[in-house]
Design a protein around this motif. Structure first.
Motif, short mmCIF file in Angstrom:
data_model
loop_
_atom_site.label_atom_id
_atom_site.label_comp_id
_atom_site.label_asym_id
_atom_site.label_seq_id
_atom_site.Cartn_x
_atom_site.Cartn_y
_atom_site.Cartn_z
N ARG A 174 12.44 7.28 39.30
CA ARG A 174 12.29 8.67 38.88
C ARG A 174 12.36 8.77 37.35
O ARG A 174 13.21 8.13 36.71
CB ARG A 174 13.37 9.54 39.51
CG ARG A 174 13.24 9.64 41.01
CD ARG A 174 14.49 10.17 41.69
NE ARG A 174 14.84 11.52 41.25
CZ ARG A 174 15.82 12.24 41.78
NH1 ARG A 174 16.56 11.72 42.76
NH2 ARG A 174 16.07 13.46 41.34
N ALA A 175 11.48 9.56 36.77
CA ALA A 175 11.47 9.72 35.31
C ALA A 175 12.79 10.28 34.81
O ALA A 175 13.25 9.93 33.72
CB ALA A 175 10.32 10.64 34.90
N SER A 176 13.42 11.14 35.61
CA SER A 176 14.70 11.73 35.20
C SER A 176 15.79 10.67 35.07
O SER A 176 16.76 10.87 34.35
CB SER A 176 15.13 12.80 36.21
OG SER A 176 15.31 12.23 37.51
N LYS A 177 15.62 9.54 35.77
CA LYS A 177 16.59 8.45 35.64
C LYS A 177 16.25 7.55 34.46
O LYS A 177 17.14 6.92 33.87
CB LYS A 177 16.64 7.64 36.94
CG LYS A 177 17.25 8.40 38.12
CD LYS A 177 17.43 7.51 39.32
CE LYS A 177 18.10 8.27 40.47
NZ LYS A 177 19.49 8.68 40.14
N LEU A 178 14.97 7.47 34.12
CA LEU A 178 14.58 6.70 32.94
C LEU A 178 15.08 7.38 31.67
O LEU A 178 15.58 6.72 30.75
CB LEU A 178 13.06 6.56 32.88
CG LEU A 178 12.40 5.54 33.80
CD1 LEU A 178 10.89 5.63 33.69
CD2 LEU A 178 12.87 4.12 33.47
N ILE A 179 14.92 8.70 31.62
CA ILE A 179 15.36 9.45 30.44
C ILE A 179 16.88 9.39 30.33
O ILE A 179 17.60 9.77 31.24
CB ILE A 179 14.87 10.90 30.51
CG1 ILE A 179 13.34 10.95 30.54
CG2 ILE A 179 15.41 11.71 29.33
CD1 ILE A 179 12.76 12.32 30.83
N GLY A 180 17.35 8.87 29.21
CA GLY A 180 18.79 8.71 29.01
C GLY A 180 19.29 7.32 29.36
O GLY A 180 20.46 7.01 29.15
N MET A 181 18.39 6.47 29.89
CA MET A 181 18.78 5.11 30.27
C MET A 181 19.12 4.27 29.04
O MET A 181 18.42 4.33 28.03
CB MET A 181 17.66 4.45 31.07
CG MET A 181 17.96 3.04 31.54
SD MET A 181 16.59 2.32 32.51
CE MET A 181 16.77 3.25 34.05
N ASP A 182 20.19 3.48 29.12
CA ASP A 182 20.58 2.60 28.01
C ASP A 182 19.55 1.49 27.82
O ASP A 182 18.97 1.00 28.79
CB ASP A 182 21.95 1.98 28.28
CG ASP A 182 23.08 2.98 28.16
OD1 ASP A 182 22.90 4.00 27.47
OD2 ASP A 182 24.15 2.75 28.76
N VAL A 183 19.36 1.10 26.58
CA VAL A 183 18.46 0.00 26.23
C VAL A 183 19.29 -1.11 25.58
O VAL A 183 20.06 -0.85 24.66
CB VAL A 183 17.35 0.46 25.27
CG1 VAL A 183 16.46 -0.72 24.88
CG2 VAL A 183 16.53 1.57 25.89
N GLU A 184 19.12 -2.33 26.08
CA GLU A 184 19.85 -3.48 25.54
C GLU A 184 18.88 -4.50 24.98
O GLU A 184 17.71 -4.55 25.37
CB GLU A 184 20.70 -4.13 26.64
CG GLU A 184 21.82 -3.25 27.16
CD GLU A 184 22.68 -3.97 28.19
OE1 GLU A 184 22.24 -5.04 28.69
OE2 GLU A 184 23.78 -3.49 28.50
N ASP A 185 19.38 -5.33 24.05
CA ASP A 185 18.56 -6.41 23.52
C ASP A 185 18.76 -7.66 24.36
O ASP A 185 19.44 -7.64 25.39
CB ASP A 185 18.87 -6.66 22.04
CG ASP A 185 20.31 -7.14 21.81
OD1 ASP A 185 21.01 -7.47 22.81
OD2 ASP A 185 20.74 -7.18 20.66
N ASN A 186 18.18 -8.78 23.93
CA ASN A 186 18.26 -10.01 24.71
C ASN A 186 19.67 -10.57 24.80
O ASN A 186 19.96 -11.41 25.66
CB ASN A 186 17.32 -11.07 24.10
CG ASN A 186 15.86 -10.72 24.30
OD1 ASN A 186 15.51 -10.07 25.29
ND2 ASN A 186 15.01 -11.12 23.37
N GLU A 187 20.54 -10.10 23.90
CA GLU A 187 21.94 -10.56 23.92
C GLU A 187 22.83 -9.60 24.70
O GLU A 187 24.05 -9.67 24.60
CB GLU A 187 22.45 -10.70 22.47
CG GLU A 187 21.66 -11.67 21.61
CD GLU A 187 21.74 -13.08 22.14
OE1 GLU A 187 22.80 -13.46 22.67
OE2 GLU A 187 20.72 -13.81 22.03
N LYS A 188 22.19 -8.68 25.45
CA LYS A 188 22.92 -7.70 26.27
C LYS A 188 23.71 -6.69 25.44
O LYS A 188 24.67 -6.08 25.92
CB LYS A 188 23.89 -8.40 27.25
CG LYS A 188 23.23 -9.41 28.17
CD LYS A 188 22.30 -8.74 29.17
CE LYS A 188 21.73 -9.76 30.16
NZ LYS A 188 20.81 -9.15 31.14
#
Length: 287
Positions: A174-188
């Motif tokens: 769901r797009a509503s779950k994507l919005i606000g989702m944390d983003v991490e780099d390759n090192e977590k």
């Protein structure tokens, strides 16, 4: 004035008013029968606008939907996005009930949506009786998007043939779950969060995702649109996205202030940010 001359005149007007890509969309819809008569200019412009209209998922959610008879059908509750295929396949429409209470939810193909002159409304060309018979589900019992039985039922009902576009196993969320989702780099390490998802109403494709990076990645505190191909969404952790690139490879020149979102449909903006649209596979006229 002969037919050939008329077509040249129409081409010149279309290019000056809606741009070359708009004329390409117009020309593709022009009949080639014996009469050689072109559709009305208004219809051509409508086709061009729909074919190239980008919208923020957060703005689509909550938008009221009506049919051509001006009957209110409900509102968009969510969008179902394929994070592998970079496409929003379905819009979820609430219908029935009183003030949203007791209403059923229906998934229907995003490409069925049409813009109206009212920015706060969208058009769905379907009557209420047909919508009531569409495959629906209860608000507290969402289908498992990982299985294709419900999706196939929706596509069959609305006459949509996706072929191989959805892939063997689309990753639907769901797009509503994507919005606000944390983003991490390759090192977590957490580097920001997804601010919004940009969707094309012509075919549902997602040209880019807007990320709010932290100051370590974006010292100027700008929002940045990135290609969805630069993100992965691990099946083992559905609450996080991983960015598969380093900070120095990000096109920070495309960043913008959170309070001053650009108009992604503006031709001037698109020309100035051509590589952004090209890298996302959505340059106007490239289809």
């Amino acid at each position: 004035m002969n037919i050939k001359t008329k077509r040249k005149l129409i081409a010149a007007i279309a290019v000056s008013v809606v741009g070359l890509p708009g004329y390409v969309a117009y020309a593709a819809s022009t009949p080639t029968g014996e009469s050689g008569k072109a559709p009305p200019a208004a219809a051509a412009k409508s086709t061009a606008e729909k074919a190239h209209y980008f919208a923020r998922a957060s703005k689509l959610i909550g938008t009221e939907v009506r049919n051509p008879q001006n009957e209110k059908l409900g509102k968009i509750e969510d969008l179902i996005v394929d994070t592998k295929g970079h496409t929003a396949h379905y819009a979820i429409l609430s219908f029935g009930g009183i003030a949203g209470i007791g209403s059923k939810l229906f998934a229907y193909p995003v490409e069925m949506l049409r813009r109206t002159s009212d920015k706060d409304e969208l058009l769905l060309d379907i009557d209420k009786a047909r919508l009531e018979k569409a495959p629906g589900f209860e608000r507290n019992n969402w289908p498992d998007w990982g299985t294709d039985s419900y999706r196939r039922g929706v596509d069959k009902y609305f006459g949509v043939d996706r072929g191989d576009k959805a892939g063997a196993q689309p990753a639907l969320i769901r797009a509503s779950k994507l919005i606000g989702m944390d983003v991490e780099d390759n090192e977590k390490r957490n580097v920001g969060e997804i601010k919004d998802v940009i969707v094309s109403l012509s075919d549902g494709r997602v040209p880019f995702i807007v990320i709010d990076f932290d100051k370590a990645w974006s010292p100027d505190d700008k929002l940045l649109p990135v290609s969805p191909s630069s993100l992965t969404f691990p099946a083992t952790d559905k609450d996080k996205a991983l960015i598969a690139t380093s900070r120095d490879k990000l096109e920070m020149k495309y960043g913008f202030d959170e309070k001053k979102w650009p108009d992604f449909n503006d031709l001037t903006y698109q020309r100035e940010h051509e590589s952004l649209y090209r890298d996302s596979g959505r340059v106007r006229g490239a289809d």
